[in-house]
Write an enzyme that holds these catalytic residues in place. Structure first.
Site, PDB file in Angstrom:
ATOM      1  CE  LYS A  10       0.867   1.268   4.455  1.00  0.00           C
ATOM      2  NZ  LYS A  10       1.590   2.475   4.852  1.00  0.00           N
ATOM      3  N   PRO A  95       9.905  -3.975  -0.047  1.00  0.00           N
ATOM      4  CG  PRO A  95      10.840  -1.964  -0.770  1.00  0.00           C
ATOM      5  CD  PRO A  95       9.712  -2.912  -1.031  1.00  0.00           C
ATOM      6  CB  ALA A  98       9.792   0.176   3.012  1.00  0.00           C
ATOM      7  N   GLY A  99       7.379   1.560   5.055  1.00  0.00           N
ATOM      8  CA  GLY A  99       6.157   2.371   4.948  1.00  0.00           C
ATOM      9  C   GLY A  99       5.217   1.871   3.875  1.00  0.00           C
ATOM     10  N   GLY A 102       4.284  -3.958   3.974  1.00  0.00           N
ATOM     11  CA  GLY A 102       4.609  -5.312   3.507  1.00  0.00           C
ATOM     12  C   GLY A 102       4.153  -6.406   4.464  1.00  0.00           C
ATOM     13  CB  SER A 104      -0.117  -4.709   6.971  1.00  0.00           C
ATOM     14  OG  SER A 104       0.424  -4.069   8.093  1.00  0.00           O
ATOM     15  CG  ASP A 137      -0.933   0.051   7.931  1.00  0.00           C
ATOM     16  OD1 ASP A 137      -1.747   0.896   8.357  1.00  0.00           O
ATOM     17  OD2 ASP A 137       0.277   0.283   7.771  1.00  0.00           O
TER      18      ASP A 137
END
Ligand code: C5P
Length: 291
Positions: A10, A95, A98-99, A102, A104, A137
């Site tokens: 996302k 990654p 990384a925000g 991944g 989630s 998330d």
């Protein structure tokens, strides 16, 4: 019993921190969008007990501490299904730290896959509630698409799906601790805030430029100086290459740019990958393929 599926990353089109909750967590208001960058997950259930995860990445735990294992355990507890040894194999392309959500995405994918493999027909709402018990998330990643998320991320509202667009994703080398960034936020002193109402209107009007212009992540304000410079440098390259907008996603450090031209996106990608190891060409995804 064996199954394979994709877990999609996302990006946060906007991220606002509304305030601190009594338990010390922060209340968010964020618009999230699924993108085509994905991990590949395979699950095998054989007679036996226990859940294990293998990713091939040395620092990702392979036991119950792994969020994908937490998801499997939550599913088995809720459905009272027992007597299976579950092996989850994840090919990580997203990654880590990384925000990009991944972990989630992996957890949500495990919920969807087990729901299908055991044919128990849990509703999206039930999967989202279970998802919320393993990570903030995860509820969004159960269904994905374009959504507004509030609370810690568990209060979801569907938005008009984003106009299909190309995305360039670039992760600078520095690490960002989510906890440390939240600790740097003083909710009373946030300088700018995303125009969430304006964003929702731009989605409704299929106005990609209007969406891109309003993209904003308050976490960028509290990045330490050197890290902010890195984010700024990536943003400049993306904008110079024709991105309609570019911001950091989640608590970073990854920066993405939104493009209405594939040529421009490819050009930005070519420029960035000369300098940064972790660059990806992706696109928006609305509705998870093979859900
Ligand atoms: O969700 P995650 O485990 O990555 O969060 C790491 C830390 O960030 C939490 O332990 C908490 O201190 C902080 N956090 C917060 N408000 C949220 C999410 C996380 O303060 N909504």
């Amino acid at each position: 019993m064996r199954n394979t599926s994709n877990a999609y990353a996302k990006i946060n089109i906007s991220l606002d921190i509304i305030g601190k909750m009594p338990d010390g967590y922060h209340e968010l208001e964020t618009i999230m969008q699924t993108v085509s960058l994905h991990d590949e997950i395979s699950i095998e259930c054989l007679p036996g007990n226990g859940v294990s995860v293998s990713t091939g990445v040395p620092y990702i735990p392979d036991d119950e501490r792994n969020i994908a294992a937490k998801a499997a355990n939550a599913f088995f507890r809720h459905t009272q299904i027992s007597g299976y040894k579950t092996q989850i194999t994840i090919k990580k392309n997203i990654p880590v730290c990384a925000g990009l959500g991944g972990g989630s995405a992996d957890a949500a994918c495990v919920f969807r896959m087990l729901n299908k493999m055991f044919d128990v027909g849990l509703s999206t709402e039930t999967l989202e509630t279970l998802g919320n018990s393993v990570g903030s998330d995860v509820p969004f990643c159960i269904e994905g698409g374009t959504k507004l998320a509030r609370g810690r991320g568990e209060i979801l509202t569907n938005l008009t799906p984003i106009v299909h667009s190309d995305i360039v994703i670039c992760k600078p080398a520095f690490l960002c601790s989510t906890q440390k960034l939240f600790a740097r936020v003083n909710c009373g002193k946030i300088r700018g805030r995303p125009d969430t109402a304006g964003l929702i209107k731009a989605f409704d009007e299929k106005d990609l430029g209007g969406v891109a212009r309003r993209m904003y992540n308050v976490f960028e304000e509290v990045l330490p100086y050197g890290k902010r410079q890195d984010v700024e440098a990536i943003r400049n390259t993306l904008l110079e290459s024709g991105a309609l907008g570019a911001i950091m996603t989640g608590s970073g450090p990854t920066v993405f740019g939104l493009f209405d031209s594939k040529d421009n996106a490819e050009n930005a990608f070519d420029r960035l990958k000369e300098e940064y190891e972790e660059c990806y060409l992706a696109a928006t995804v609305n509705g998870l393929p093979g859900k």
